[in-house]
Design a protein around this motif. Structure first.
Motif, PDB file in Angstrom:
ATOM      1  N   SER A 235      31.201 -14.356  33.425  1.00 23.64           N
ATOM      2  CA  SER A 235      32.411 -13.915  32.724  1.00 23.64           C
ATOM      3  C   SER A 235      32.031 -12.836  31.718  1.00 23.64           C
ATOM      4  O   SER A 235      30.851 -12.644  31.421  1.00 23.64           O
ATOM      5  N   ASP A 236      33.030 -12.147  31.197  1.00 23.10           N
ATOM      6  CA  ASP A 236      32.777 -11.154  30.152  1.00 23.10           C
ATOM      7  C   ASP A 236      32.148 -11.815  28.925  1.00 23.10           C
ATOM      8  O   ASP A 236      31.279 -11.228  28.270  1.00 23.10           O
ATOM      9  N   ILE A 237      32.588 -13.022  28.613  1.00 21.52           N
ATOM     10  CA  ILE A 237      32.069 -13.735  27.443  1.00 21.52           C
ATOM     11  C   ILE A 237      30.606 -14.119  27.666  1.00 21.52           C
ATOM     12  O   ILE A 237      29.782 -13.989  26.765  1.00 21.52           O
ATOM     13  N   LEU A 238      30.258 -14.562  28.859  1.00 22.55           N
ATOM     14  CA  LEU A 238      28.859 -14.876  29.157  1.00 22.55           C
ATOM     15  C   LEU A 238      28.003 -13.623  29.021  1.00 22.55           C
ATOM     16  O   LEU A 238      26.940 -13.662  28.406  1.00 22.55           O
ATOM     17  N   ARG A 239      28.464 -12.504  29.563  1.00 27.54           N
ATOM     18  CA  ARG A 239      27.693 -11.264  29.455  1.00 27.54           C
ATOM     19  C   ARG A 239      27.544 -10.826  28.004  1.00 27.54           C
ATOM     20  O   ARG A 239      26.490 -10.347  27.590  1.00 27.54           O
ATOM     21  N   LEU A 240      28.599 -11.024  27.205  1.00 27.67           N
ATOM     22  CA  LEU A 240      28.529 -10.718  25.779  1.00 27.67           C
ATOM     23  C   LEU A 240      27.503 -11.627  25.091  1.00 27.67           C
ATOM     24  O   LEU A 240      26.728 -11.174  24.249  1.00 27.67           O
ATOM     25  N   PHE A 241      27.482 -12.908  25.467  1.00 24.18           N
ATOM     26  CA  PHE A 241      26.497 -13.847  24.925  1.00 24.18           C
ATOM     27  C   PHE A 241      25.079 -13.411  25.296  1.00 24.18           C
ATOM     28  O   PHE A 241      24.180 -13.400  24.455  1.00 24.18           O
ATOM     29  N   ILE A 242      24.869 -13.030  26.538  1.00 24.81           N
ATOM     30  CA  ILE A 242      23.543 -12.620  26.998  1.00 24.81           C
ATOM     31  C   ILE A 242      23.072 -11.381  26.230  1.00 24.81           C
ATOM     32  O   ILE A 242      21.906 -11.279  25.862  1.00 24.81           O
ATOM     33  N   GLU A 243      23.981 -10.470  25.946  1.00 26.25           N
ATOM     34  CA  GLU A 243      23.633  -9.237  25.229  1.00 26.25           C
ATOM     35  C   GLU A 243      23.501  -9.447  23.720  1.00 26.25           C
ATOM     36  O   GLU A 243      22.907  -8.600  23.042  1.00 26.25           O
ATOM     37  N   HIS A 244      24.041 -10.540  23.203  1.00 26.36           N
ATOM     38  CA  HIS A 244      24.027 -10.793  21.763  1.00 26.36           C
ATOM     39  C   HIS A 244      22.585 -10.883  21.249  1.00 26.36           C
ATOM     40  O   HIS A 244      21.744 -11.575  21.821  1.00 26.36           O
ATOM     41  N   LYS A 245      22.309 -10.169  20.180  1.00 25.35           N
ATOM     42  CA  LYS A 245      20.982 -10.176  19.569  1.00 25.35           C
ATOM     43  C   LYS A 245      20.953 -11.203  18.448  1.00 25.35           C
ATOM     44  O   LYS A 245      21.664 -11.076  17.448  1.00 25.35           O
ATOM     45  N   PHE A 246      20.138 -12.218  18.606  1.00 20.42           N
ATOM     46  CA  PHE A 246      19.980 -13.257  17.582  1.00 20.42           C
ATOM     47  C   PHE A 246      19.107 -12.705  16.470  1.00 20.42           C
ATOM     48  O   PHE A 246      18.000 -12.257  16.701  1.00 20.42           O
ATOM     49  N   ALA A 247      19.621 -12.759  15.244  1.00 18.43           N
ATOM     50  CA  ALA A 247      18.878 -12.220  14.106  1.00 18.43           C
ATOM     51  C   ALA A 247      18.335 -13.310  13.190  1.00 18.43           C
ATOM     52  O   ALA A 247      17.722 -13.016  12.186  1.00 18.43           O
ATOM     53  N   GLY A 248      18.570 -14.567  13.534  1.00 18.70           N
ATOM     54  CA  GLY A 248      18.114 -15.662  12.687  1.00 18.70           C
ATOM     55  C   GLY A 248      19.086 -15.918  11.552  1.00 18.70           C
ATOM     56  O   GLY A 248      20.044 -15.204  11.372  1.00 18.70           O
ATOM     57  N   ARG A 249      18.818 -16.964  10.838  1.00 13.00           N
ATOM     58  CA  ARG A 249      19.711 -17.352   9.728  1.00 13.00           C
ATOM     59  C   ARG A 249      19.077 -17.046   8.430  1.00 13.00           C
ATOM     60  O   ARG A 249      17.970 -17.040   8.172  1.00 13.00           O
TER      61      ARG A 249
END
Length: 86
Positions: free
Chosen positions: A72-86
Motif C-alpha cells: 500500500s502507499d502507507i507501507l511504502r511510506l513506512f519503508i521510506e521513513h527514516k528513523f532518527a531515534g528518540r
C-alpha cells in the motif's frame, strides 16, 4: 469515535507492538505521519498495524518484499521513513 480519537488510538498501538525495535520504528513513523492521514489512509495504516512484526521488519530492512495483498502507499511510506531515534 472521532477522527482525533482514532488517530490517538492508532499512535498508541504503533508504540506498543510487542518488540522494542518495531515499537521504535512504527511509533516514530506514526508520530511523524498519522496526524496528516485522512480516513482512508488511517484504514491502510490500521491494516499495516495488523501485520506481524517479523514481516514488517523484513520489509523495512529490505530483506523481503511484501505480497500484493500487503502492499500500500502507507507501507511504502513506512519503508521510506527514516528513523532518527528518540
Amino acid at each position: 469515535m472521532t477522527l482525533e480519537e482514532r488517530r490517538k488510538k492508532l499512535v498508541f498501538r504503533a508504540w506498543h507492538r510487542g518488540t522494542r525495535e518495531m515499537d521504535l520504528l512504527m511509533g516514530s513513523f506514526a508520530d511523524a505521519h498519522v496526524q496528516g492521514f485522512d480516513p482512508a489512509q488511517l484504514d491502510a495504516f490500521e491494516k499495516l498495524l495488523s501485520c506481524p512484526d517479523p514481516d514488517l521488519y523484513d520489509w523495512k530492512c529490505g530483506l523481503s518484499q511484501p505480497g500484493a495483498n500487503d502492499d500500500s502507499d502507507i507501507l511504502r511510506l513506512f519503508i521510506e521513513h527514516k528513523f532518527a531515534g528518540r
